[in-house]
Enzyme design. Structure first.
Site, PDB file in Angstrom:
ATOM      1  NE  ARG A  57     129.361  45.235  43.820  1.00  0.00           N
ATOM      2  CZ  ARG A  57     130.168  45.530  42.800  1.00  0.00           C
ATOM      3  NH1 ARG A  57     129.913  46.549  42.016  1.00  0.00           N
ATOM      4  NH2 ARG A  57     131.246  44.796  42.576  1.00  0.00           N
ATOM      5  CD  GLU A  75     123.896  44.338  39.363  1.00  0.00           C
ATOM      6  OE1 GLU A  75     124.755  43.571  38.867  1.00  0.00           O
ATOM      7  OE2 GLU A  75     124.198  45.420  39.900  1.00  0.00           O
ATOM      8  CG  HIS A 115     127.205  45.359  37.290  1.00  0.00           C
ATOM      9  ND1 HIS A 115     127.143  44.807  38.543  1.00  0.00           N
ATOM     10  CD2 HIS A 115     128.396  46.007  37.251  1.00  0.00           C
ATOM     11  CE1 HIS A 115     128.244  45.112  39.226  1.00  0.00           C
ATOM     12  NE2 HIS A 115     129.017  45.837  38.450  1.00  0.00           N
TER      13      HIS A 115
END
Lengths: 327, 393
Positions: free
Chosen positions: A244, A273, A292
């Site tokens: 993360r 993000e 991601h």
């Protein structure tokens, strides 16, 4: 004439950039009566009591106190992926709502991506591609070099399911593997991948050519890698993050990369993000960032959907829930 | 179980007083499980010594200069710049040879031509043609940096009684790594992903943006030599199903060690593979090995990866196959030519990654290739068994 009604499950929307996948809907509709957020808001009075579960696909719909208060018969929130840092587990528990995730199915894809980032960074793959296709390229210079992955030292911070699978892959590249974890793994597990335990993260940081973060985000791992940790790393080392964004102190990382305190970084995750378009990380030459995509394959996402379906069914029936997340 | 990587590190032992021979220490470096162990063998080699050093206990500066001149001459294209031998490699060469650049040779052909006993070919340069060979009467060996020798006319060189050597050991790990890097990058759409992550237009990351799995997919390796085998070792750790096609079948133990299944017919491999990786050398037999027919045998979801030579693929057929989605994608470290002309259709496709022939472009590999080439050259000049000689067919 009418059989048992299928249980009502709340989703955000179908299709588009953020919704439940169109090609998953068929399967889901065999088991559930799907209600989109739009439909729910248009008909709260009727629907609020019927909704028994929330199918949370990539953090949507957002579950807050207000929503929980208006869904008196909600039994379970099934969340996609393994991370649950976006959920307030205590809040959900206080409403008697159970939570499930999809912890194991994501592990091989995420480990694969960790390896992909390490190789791409070390061999300067993205830069190389840009050179190969650039309109200005006339020849390939002989003095353009990357660094070898085979035989180098990999330090894995967080040796859970994903971390271990990274170790299995790295072993085949004859990498020397160090790991740091809350607890030491069993001896047979260590030997199987040739991994050496570093009780102190400092030891791992000082010896590794590649530092790969594979921890979950908790108050303990928040900003685990900051200025101090980056300075302990070799100046020739690369930081890889598949956990993360918040595990890393991003400002400290920017500084470390700008001052060549470490050589490079490869990040599948950032905070937020996406990053704001003027963020310094986007301008650095020695960083690669992916959007991601740790579990972003067709097969894996399909299985995630099926597992979430199973968890919801068990939650509604009051049976033991596969992949339940306890507060 | 792991193939060991052995190469010779050459450490010249400085001339000790009274010693008229140059001694060399060959150190075999064996890499396994990430640990490097050393075995050393002292080897003494006689070189033609200068007359004035005979019997003396000390080395005079004059003797030193003459001793350098007495080192065998090696021809290189140039030092430094974008196409020459890298500076640190030139320093390595100078420990064992009298380094002569092409420029020095051409300026003083008569004197230099006799001194040149070897050529160090780096990045395919200098070009070895008949004219050059005719002007080097004492040439014994061409030491190539790298394993591919398709840029050398082996028959012609052999007709001059000159040997050719390459560096198969130094290239294997880094090239296998690039093969894996390309396969992973292509499958997971890494380059596209990076572009999205940094694009000024990106507001959100789409959740329906997907790649394909590598773990548990089927990898078909065409050419199971040293590099191919190392790719198989790596792919096995990803639980991939491994098929391979090769001129000869590998031994059972070798197959079992990596879980590889032999496909006598390349067609079988092409039809079953999710990833097809080309790891053959370029010969008349492998020229355009992959053409329209082969591409149409591949799955429409398959990816072609090339870490061999561009000419192993019919590039026009590949363009067509990628445009028509006959195959899903390609990832090429090699093309023909390199670089491609800037208007080449391959550069415009979005289902292709191309890298600029970086299979051995690591600090470590470049160094090891030079050392391996030096060891081969010295072996030829000293009449020793040659580690990696290449013979014309």
């Amino acid at each position: 004439m009418e059989g048992q009604e299928l249980p009502y499950v709340l989703i955000d929307c179908i299709g588009g950039m953020h919704g439940v996948y169109e090609d998953h809907v068929g399967f889901l509709q065999k088991h559930f009566h799907l209600i989109t957020m739009k439909e729910y808001l248009e008909n709260k009075t009727l629907l609020s009591k019927k909704i028994r579960a929330i199918y949370m696909w990539y953090h949507k719909p957002v579950v807050n106190k207000e929503l929980l208060q208006s869904l008196p018969n909600l039994r379970i929130v099934a969340s996609s992926g393994v991370g649950i840092d976006h959920l307030d587990l205590n809040l959900l528990s206080s409403f008697g709502v159970k939570v499930s995730n999809t912890p194991f199915i994501v592990s091989t894809d995420t480990a694969d991506l960790g390896m992909a980032l390490m190789l791409a960074s070390s061999r300067r793959l993205v830069e190389g591609y840009e050179m190969a296709v650039s309109p200005d390229t006339e020849y390939f210079p002989a003095d353009w070099l990357g660094a070898e992955v085979s035989g180098a030292t990999l330090g894995i911070v967080g040796m859970g399911t994903i971390g271990y699978k990274v170790a299995e892959r790295a072993k085949a590249f004859e990498m020397k593997i160090l790991y740091h974890n809350r607890s030491q793994r069993k001896k047979e597990e260590e030997s199987a991948v040739g991994a050496v335990y570093c009780k102190k993260i400092d030891d791992l940081l000082q010896q590794s050519d590649f530092v790969l973060l594979a921890v979950n985000l908790t108050p303990q791992t928040h900003k685990l890698i900051g200025k101090r940790e980056l300075e302990l790393m070799k100046p020739t080392a690369t930081l890889i993050n598949i956990s993360r964004g918040l595990i890393v102190d991003q400002d400290a990382l920017v500084e470390a990369l700008q001052n060549k305190v470490i050589k490079a970084a490869a990040l599948d995750v950032t905070y937020p993000e996406p990053l704001p378009r003027d963020h310094p990380l986007l301008k650095l030459k020695n960083v690669i960032i992916t959007p991601h995509i740790g579990s972003a394959t067709k097969k894996t996402r399909r299985i995630m959907m099926e597992e979430m379906t199973e968890s919801i069914q068990a939650g509604i029936a009051g049976l033991p829930i596969p992949h339940e997340v306890l507060p | 179980m792991f193939m060991s990587k052995a190469f010779n590190l050459l450490k010249p032992i400085p001339l000790m007083s009274g010693q008229t021979n140059l001694a060399y220490k060959f150190i075999h470096l064996v890499a396994s499980h990430g640990r490097r162990c050393h075995r050393s063998v002292i080897y003494k080699q006689r070189y033609r010594t200068c007359p004035c050093s005979a019997g003396r206990r000390t080395i005079s500066a004059e003797t030193k200069v003459m001793a350098k001149e007495e080192l065998p001459g090696v021809l290189i294209l140039d030092i430094g710049g974008t196409q020459g031998v890298l500076e640190n490699l030139a320093a390595l060469l100078k420990k064992h040879f009298h380094l002569i650049t092409m420029k020095e040779f051409l300026e003083n052909k008569e004197e230099m031509s006799k001194k040149i006993q070897s050529v160090f070919v780096f990045e395919c340069r200098p070009t070895i043609d008949r004219e050059l060979l005719e002007s080097l009467p004492n040439l014994k060996v061409i030491g190539n940096s790298g394993v591919g020798v398709d840029h050398l006319d082996l028959k012609m060189i052999s007709s001059f009684g000159v040997k050719v050597t390459n560096t198969p050991h130094a290239v294997a790990d880094p090239t296998a790594d690039i093969g894996m890097a390309l396969m992973l990058a292509s499958a997971r759409r890494l380059v596209e992903g990076c572009q999205i992550a940094v694009s000024p237009d990106t507001k959100h990351f789409a959740v329906d943006w997907l790649g394909v799995e590598v773990t548990r997919a089927t990898l078909g390796i065409i050419g199971m030599g040293s590099i191919g085998y190392k790719v198989a070792q790596r792919a096995r750790a990803f639980n991939m199903r491994i098929l391979y096609h090769n001129r000869n079948r590998r031994r059972k133990e070798e197959e079992e060690a990596v879980g590889a299944h032999y496909c006598e017919k390349m067609e079988d491999l092409l039809q079953q593979s999710d990833f097809v990786m080309l790891i053959v050398n370029l010969t008349p037999e492998t020229h355009r090995l992959i053409g329209k027919k082969e591409l149409s045998l591949m799955k429409p979801t398959a990816t072609l990866i090339n870490i061999s030579r561009g000419a192993v693929i019919d590039q026009d057929a590949l363009v067509e196959a990628l445009q028509s989605k006959v195959i899903r994608a390609a990832a090429l470290d090699v093309t023909y030519p390199e670089p491609l002309p800037r208007d080449h259709p391959l550069l415009k496709l979005n289902n292709i990654i191309i890298t600029p022939h970086i299979g051995t472009a690591t600090v470590q590999a470049i160094h090891m290739m030079a050392e391996e080439a030096i060891a081969n050259i010295l072996a030829v000049l000293n009449g020793q068994p040659i580690p990696s000689e290449v013979f014309p067919k």
